[in-house]
Design an enzyme around this catalytic site. Structure first.
Site, PDB file in Angstrom:
ATOM      1  CG  HIS A  17      -0.887  -5.928  12.339  1.00  0.00           C
ATOM      2  ND1 HIS A  17      -1.909  -6.687  12.414  1.00  0.00           N
ATOM      3  CD2 HIS A  17      -0.153  -6.285  11.403  1.00  0.00           C
ATOM      4  CE1 HIS A  17      -1.635  -7.650  11.396  1.00  0.00           C
ATOM      5  NE2 HIS A  17      -0.426  -7.207  10.740  1.00  0.00           N
ATOM      6  CE  LYS A  41      -3.522 -12.622   1.679  1.00  0.00           C
ATOM      7  NZ  LYS A  41      -2.418 -11.672   1.965  1.00  0.00           N
ATOM      8  NE  ARG A  90       5.899 -10.694  11.300  1.00  0.00           N
ATOM      9  CZ  ARG A  90       5.113 -11.613  10.624  1.00  0.00           C
ATOM     10  NH1 ARG A  90       4.170 -12.164  11.328  1.00  0.00           N
ATOM     11  NH2 ARG A  90       5.215 -11.959   9.497  1.00  0.00           N
ATOM     12  CB  SER A 128      -2.325 -13.810  10.209  1.00  0.00           C
ATOM     13  OG  SER A 128      -2.096 -12.402  10.086  1.00  0.00           O
TER      14      SER A 128
HETATM   15  O1  PNS Z   1      -0.425  -7.691   5.696  1.00  0.00           O
HETATM   16  P1  PNS Z   1       0.295  -7.912   4.297  1.00  0.00           P
HETATM   17  O2  PNS Z   1      -0.633  -9.203   3.841  1.00  0.00           O
HETATM   18  O3  PNS Z   1       1.881  -8.234   4.529  1.00  0.00           O
HETATM   19  O4  PNS Z   1       0.133  -6.847   3.452  1.00  0.00           O
HETATM   20  C1  PNS Z   1       0.284  -6.804   1.917  1.00  0.00           C
HETATM   21  C2  PNS Z   1       0.007  -5.587   1.158  1.00  0.00           C
HETATM   22  C3  PNS Z   1      -1.676  -5.490   1.426  1.00  0.00           C
HETATM   23  C4  PNS Z   1       0.254  -4.264   2.039  1.00  0.00           C
HETATM   24  C5  PNS Z   1       0.522  -5.559  -0.138  1.00  0.00           C
HETATM   25  O5  PNS Z   1       0.114  -6.826  -0.825  1.00  0.00           O
HETATM   26  C6  PNS Z   1      -0.271  -4.527  -1.142  1.00  0.00           C
HETATM   27  O6  PNS Z   1       0.303  -3.381  -0.991  1.00  0.00           O
HETATM   28  N1  PNS Z   1      -1.131  -5.045  -1.913  1.00  0.00           N
HETATM   29  C7  PNS Z   1      -1.966  -4.199  -2.799  1.00  0.00           C
HETATM   30  C8  PNS Z   1      -1.847  -4.430  -4.246  1.00  0.00           C
HETATM   31  C9  PNS Z   1      -0.456  -3.653  -4.600  1.00  0.00           C
HETATM   32  O7  PNS Z   1      -0.232  -2.638  -4.544  1.00  0.00           O
HETATM   33  N2  PNS Z   1       0.590  -4.605  -5.223  1.00  0.00           N
HETATM   34  C10 PNS Z   1       1.799  -4.226  -5.542  1.00  0.00           C
HETATM   35  C11 PNS Z   1       2.947  -4.004  -4.533  1.00  0.00           C
HETATM   36  S1  PNS Z   1       3.801  -5.268  -4.209  1.00  0.00           S
END
Ligand code: PNS
Length: 160
Positions: A17, A41, A90, A128
């Site tokens: 990150h 979550k 990645r 992670s």
């Molecule tokens: O680090 P991650 O878990 O890959 O991040 C994913 C994240 C948090 C960016 C994604 O799940 C997100 O944007 N969540 C907010 C809810 C949302 O907007 N969902 C619709 C888009 S898929």
């Protein structure tokens, strides 16, 4: 001023990150690291703890801002007055999820643009789940996460 939002779970925050954020500020004037507060979550760190860790890591940088959001990313992005999402990739296996998310977000907000950066190869193995497993088996993750993250993870995962 070009502002990009770099959203994620950051549970935990890794050198992968950090690589994207540090390269992101070479392209954008400011990167806002936005911790997703997803109440359904199960996370090791609370949103407050993740924000605190990120603030500590970037305390000397004024081009990196740390924040959190709840609900839809597109709504948060609009509130922040920008339309740019920054995401790291990645490996090829990240691509499917990232593309799906970028397209889903685009259907929710047509002016949104997702910009991808490929994580530098030295960090592409970091995930992670691997970090959590290494720490819970008492291994060293110092090459994968900043010192503060490793310390906090040990406190969480080894003192249960
Ligand atoms: O680090 P991650 O878990 O890959 O991040 C994913 C994240 C948090 C960016 C994604 O799940 C997100 O944007 N969540 C907010 C809810 C949302 O907007 N969902 C619709 C888009 S898929």
């Amino acid at each position: 001023m070009k502002v990009a939002i770099y959203p994620g779970s950051f549970d935990p925050f890794t050198y992968g990150h950090k690589n994207i954020i540090e390269r992101g500020v070479q392209v954008f004037d400011r990167v806002i690291v936005a911790v997703a507060h997803n109440t359904s979550k199960k996370t090791v760190f609370s949103v407050e703890e993740r924000v605190q860790i990120l603030n500590e890591v970037f305390k000397d940088r004024d081009d990196v801002q740390v924040d959190y959001f709840e609900g839809l990313l597109v709504e948060y992005i609009k509130r922040m007055g920008t339309n740019i999402v920054l995401r790291g990739m990645r490996t090829v296996s990240d691509f499917e999820f990232e593309m799906q998310m970028a397209l889903a977000n685009k259907t929710l907000s047509s002016e949104l643009e997702t910009v991808f950066m490929v994580t530098d190869s030295e960090f592409s193995h970091i995930s992670s789940s691997v970090i959590k497993e290494v720490i819970s088996l008492n291994g060293s993750a110092s090459h994968m996460v900043p010192e503060i993250v490793e310390k906090r993870l040990r406190e969480k995962l080894l003192k249960r």
